[in-house]
Design a protein around this motif. Structure first.
Motif, PDB file in Angstrom:
ATOM      1  N   CYS A  58     -66.441  -1.300  20.493  1.00 16.61           N
ATOM      2  CA  CYS A  58     -66.104  -0.903  19.127  1.00 16.61           C
ATOM      3  C   CYS A  58     -65.836  -2.128  18.268  1.00 16.61           C
ATOM      4  CB  CYS A  58     -64.863  -0.007  19.126  1.00 16.61           C
ATOM      5  SG  CYS A  58     -65.127   1.611  19.869  1.00 16.61           S
ATOM      6  N   LEU A  59     -66.384  -2.111  17.066  1.00 12.74           N
ATOM      7  CA  LEU A  59     -66.214  -3.200  16.100  1.00 12.74           C
ATOM      8  C   LEU A  59     -65.841  -2.601  14.753  1.00 12.74           C
ATOM      9  CD1 LEU A  59     -69.505  -5.072  17.025  1.00 12.74           C
ATOM     10  CD2 LEU A  59     -67.197  -5.769  17.693  1.00 12.74           C
ATOM     11  N   ASN A  60     -64.875  -3.226  14.064  1.00 11.99           N
ATOM     12  CA  ASN A  60     -64.534  -2.792  12.711  1.00 11.99           C
ATOM     13  C   ASN A  60     -64.056  -3.982  11.881  1.00 11.99           C
ATOM     14  OD1 ASN A  60     -61.897  -3.214  13.560  1.00 11.99           O
ATOM     15  ND2 ASN A  60     -61.212  -1.126  13.192  1.00 11.99           N
ATOM     16  N   TYR A  61     -63.416  -3.697  10.764  1.00  8.44           N
ATOM     17  CA  TYR A  61     -63.012  -4.761   9.841  1.00  8.44           C
ATOM     18  C   TYR A  61     -62.102  -5.803  10.493  1.00  8.44           C
ATOM     19  CZ  TYR A  61     -58.496  -2.453   9.426  1.00  8.44           C
ATOM     20  OH  TYR A  61     -57.271  -1.918   9.694  1.00  8.44           O
ATOM     21  N   LEU A  62     -61.392  -5.424  11.551  1.00  8.30           N
ATOM     22  CA  LEU A  62     -60.527  -6.393  12.238  1.00  8.30           C
ATOM     23  C   LEU A  62     -61.336  -7.466  12.956  1.00  8.30           C
ATOM     24  CD1 LEU A  62     -57.897  -3.921  13.710  1.00  8.30           C
ATOM     25  CD2 LEU A  62     -57.638  -5.418  11.704  1.00  8.30           C
ATOM     26  N   ASP A  63     -62.624  -7.194  13.167  1.00 14.53           N
ATOM     27  CA  ASP A  63     -63.514  -8.137  13.848  1.00 14.53           C
ATOM     28  C   ASP A  63     -64.327  -8.978  12.869  1.00 14.53           C
ATOM     29  OD1 ASP A  63     -62.939  -7.181  16.562  1.00 14.53           O
ATOM     30  OD2 ASP A  63     -63.887  -5.339  15.851  1.00 14.53           O
ATOM     31  N   TYR A  64     -63.975  -8.939  11.601  1.00 16.56           N
ATOM     32  CA  TYR A  64     -64.746  -9.608  10.563  1.00 16.56           C
ATOM     33  C   TYR A  64     -64.935 -11.100  10.826  1.00 16.56           C
ATOM     34  CZ  TYR A  64     -66.330 -11.007   5.937  1.00 16.56           C
ATOM     35  OH  TYR A  64     -67.054 -11.523   4.914  1.00 16.56           O
ATOM     36  N   GLN A  65     -63.935 -11.756  11.390  1.00 12.89           N
ATOM     37  CA  GLN A  65     -64.016 -13.196  11.637  1.00 12.89           C
ATOM     38  C   GLN A  65     -64.826 -13.544  12.883  1.00 12.89           C
ATOM     39  OE1 GLN A  65     -62.920 -15.444   9.478  1.00 12.89           O
ATOM     40  NE2 GLN A  65     -62.177 -13.849   8.132  1.00 12.89           N
ATOM     41  N   LYS A  66     -65.164 -12.549  13.689  1.00 14.44           N
ATOM     42  CA  LYS A  66     -65.925 -12.792  14.915  1.00 14.44           C
ATOM     43  C   LYS A  66     -67.412 -12.905  14.601  1.00 14.44           C
ATOM     44  CE  LYS A  66     -62.634 -10.326  17.797  1.00 14.44           C
ATOM     45  NZ  LYS A  66     -62.433  -9.153  18.672  1.00 14.44           N
ATOM     46  N   ASP A  67     -68.156 -13.420  15.539  1.00 14.28           N
ATOM     47  CA  ASP A  67     -69.612 -13.536  15.398  1.00 14.28           C
ATOM     48  C   ASP A  67     -70.239 -12.208  15.838  1.00 14.28           C
ATOM     49  OD1 ASP A  67     -72.286 -14.168  15.352  1.00 14.28           O
ATOM     50  OD2 ASP A  67     -72.078 -15.998  16.542  1.00 14.28           O
ATOM     51  N   ILE A  68     -70.270 -11.251  14.918  1.00  9.90           N
ATOM     52  CA  ILE A  68     -70.761  -9.894  15.202  1.00  9.90           C
ATOM     53  C   ILE A  68     -72.196  -9.935  15.708  1.00  9.90           C
ATOM     54  CG2 ILE A  68     -71.258  -7.625  14.202  1.00  9.90           C
ATOM     55  CD1 ILE A  68     -68.256  -8.242  14.371  1.00  9.90           C
ATOM     56  N   ALA A  69     -73.024 -10.739  15.078  1.00 12.76           N
ATOM     57  CA  ALA A  69     -74.433 -10.824  15.482  1.00 12.76           C
ATOM     58  C   ALA A  69     -74.554 -11.260  16.937  1.00 12.76           C
ATOM     59  CB  ALA A  69     -75.189 -11.786  14.571  1.00 12.76           C
ATOM     60  N   ILE A  82     -69.720   0.909  15.303  1.00 10.42           N
ATOM     61  CA  ILE A  82     -69.385  -0.045  14.239  1.00 10.42           C
ATOM     62  C   ILE A  82     -68.865   0.728  13.030  1.00 10.42           C
ATOM     63  CG2 ILE A  82     -70.232  -1.897  12.751  1.00 10.42           C
ATOM     64  CD1 ILE A  82     -72.596  -2.170  14.786  1.00 10.42           C
ATOM     65  N   ASP A  83     -67.573   0.549  12.729  1.00 11.02           N
ATOM     66  CA  ASP A  83     -66.992   1.117  11.516  1.00 11.02           C
ATOM     67  C   ASP A  83     -67.023   0.027  10.452  1.00 11.02           C
ATOM     68  OD1 ASP A  83     -65.796   2.982   9.851  1.00 11.02           O
ATOM     69  OD2 ASP A  83     -63.773   2.588  10.575  1.00 11.02           O
ATOM     70  N   ASN A  84     -67.084   0.433   9.204  1.00 12.15           N
ATOM     71  CA  ASN A  84     -67.201  -0.526   8.095  1.00 12.15           C
ATOM     72  C   ASN A  84     -68.477  -1.348   8.229  1.00 12.15           C
ATOM     73  OD1 ASN A  84     -63.948  -0.843   9.023  1.00 12.15           O
ATOM     74  ND2 ASN A  84     -64.347  -0.033   6.997  1.00 12.15           N
ATOM     75  N   ALA A  85     -69.541  -0.714   8.664  1.00 11.51           N
ATOM     76  CA  ALA A  85     -70.806  -1.410   8.886  1.00 11.51           C
ATOM     77  C   ALA A  85     -71.334  -2.059   7.612  1.00 11.51           C
ATOM     78  CB  ALA A  85     -71.846  -0.443   9.458  1.00 11.51           C
ATOM     79  N   ASP A  86     -71.028  -1.477   6.474  1.00 10.61           N
ATOM     80  CA  ASP A  86     -71.483  -2.054   5.208  1.00 10.61           C
ATOM     81  C   ASP A  86     -70.958  -3.473   5.033  1.00 10.61           C
ATOM     82  OD1 ASP A  86     -72.582   0.445   4.780  1.00 10.61           O
ATOM     83  OD2 ASP A  86     -70.938   1.119   3.512  1.00 10.61           O
ATOM     84  N   ILE A  87     -69.770  -3.741   5.560  1.00 11.03           N
ATOM     85  CA  ILE A  87     -69.144  -5.053   5.441  1.00 11.03           C
ATOM     86  C   ILE A  87     -69.562  -5.972   6.593  1.00 11.03           C
ATOM     87  CG2 ILE A  87     -66.912  -6.259   5.474  1.00 11.03           C
ATOM     88  CD1 ILE A  87     -65.708  -3.643   4.312  1.00 11.03           C
ATOM     89  N   LEU A  88     -69.633  -5.414   7.795  1.00 10.22           N
ATOM     90  CA  LEU A  88     -69.811  -6.242   8.997  1.00 10.22           C
ATOM     91  C   LEU A  88     -71.244  -6.693   9.271  1.00 10.22           C
ATOM     92  CD1 LEU A  88     -67.478  -4.535  11.609  1.00 10.22           C
ATOM     93  CD2 LEU A  88     -67.080  -6.612  10.313  1.00 10.22           C
ATOM     94  N   LEU A  89     -72.230  -5.906   8.870  1.00  9.49           N
ATOM     95  CA  LEU A  89     -73.606  -6.190   9.286  1.00  9.49           C
ATOM     96  C   LEU A  89     -74.413  -6.877   8.194  1.00  9.49           C
ATOM     97  CD1 LEU A  89     -74.477  -2.829  11.086  1.00  9.49           C
ATOM     98  CD2 LEU A  89     -73.594  -4.955  12.089  1.00  9.49           C
ATOM     99  N   ASP A  90     -74.909  -8.064   8.497  1.00 10.59           N
ATOM    100  CA  ASP A  90     -75.829  -8.716   7.565  1.00 10.59           C
ATOM    101  C   ASP A  90     -77.236  -8.170   7.808  1.00 10.59           C
ATOM    102  OD1 ASP A  90     -76.944 -10.076   9.789  1.00 10.59           O
ATOM    103  OD2 ASP A  90     -75.670 -11.820   9.463  1.00 10.59           O
ATOM    104  N   ASP A  91     -78.169  -8.538   6.955  1.00  9.00           N
ATOM    105  CA  ASP A  91     -79.529  -7.994   7.034  1.00  9.00           C
ATOM    106  C   ASP A  91     -80.224  -8.343   8.347  1.00  9.00           C
ATOM    107  OD1 ASP A  91     -79.350  -6.679   4.638  1.00  9.00           O
ATOM    108  OD2 ASP A  91     -80.442  -8.196   3.490  1.00  9.00           O
ATOM    109  N   ASP A  92     -80.049  -9.560   8.851  1.00  9.35           N
ATOM    110  CA  ASP A  92     -80.690  -9.947  10.112  1.00  9.35           C
ATOM    111  C   ASP A  92     -80.161  -9.121  11.282  1.00  9.35           C
ATOM    112  OD1 ASP A  92     -82.330 -11.816   8.920  1.00  9.35           O
ATOM    113  OD2 ASP A  92     -80.966 -13.488   9.295  1.00  9.35           O
TER     114      ASP A  92
END
Length: 142
Positions: A58-69, A82-92
């Protein structure tokens, strides 16, 4: 884009007066809808299960500083929620997810851009009171 779930076809858990019962028909499930419908609460219930179920990440806004990719690219055979996917996921990362056949995704957000999805991937949360419990399920969005 319709492909069979690669990790689990159903996820169910009970939390106090809530019962979460999700049936997955696709490898990528995008849960969208209005604020206040229980999407983030559902994420929290799933995250609690992550401690006991090694097939869930599980990933959400608390993981923003991590390397999600990097987390997503190095994970295999997991249901990645993934919650808050609009914030966490870049296009790549969105493009990577769209082509990933090693993991299954439950993406909670409002913007499915660059995920190459069709209406078969879009779902909304529905709740139904059954005696003392509230059942939370997903249904087709369109």
């Amino acid at each position: 884009m319709k492909s069979k779930p690669v990790v689990m076809e159903r996820f169910s858990t009970e939390h106090t007066s809530f019962v979460l019962d999700f049936e997955f028909t696709n490898n990528i499930t995008i849960l969208t809808g209005d604020s206040g419908t229980g999407k983030t609460a559902s994420f929290s219930f799933i995250k609690e299960c992550m401690a006991l179920n090694p097939n869930i990440v599980c990933l959400n806004y608390l993981d923003y500083q991590k390397d999600i990719a990097n987390i997503i690219r190095t994970t295999e055979k997991k249901l990645i929620v993934i919650d808050n996917a609009d914030i966490l996921l870049d296009d790549d990362t969105r493009k990577y997810i769209a082509l990933d056949d090693k993991n299954q995704y439950l993406i909670i957000g409002r913007n499915p851009k660059n995920l190459f999805v069709t209406k078969e991937n879009l779902f909304e949360l529905v709740s139904e009171r059954q005696e003392e419990q509230i059942m939370l399920r997903i249904k087709d969005y369109l």
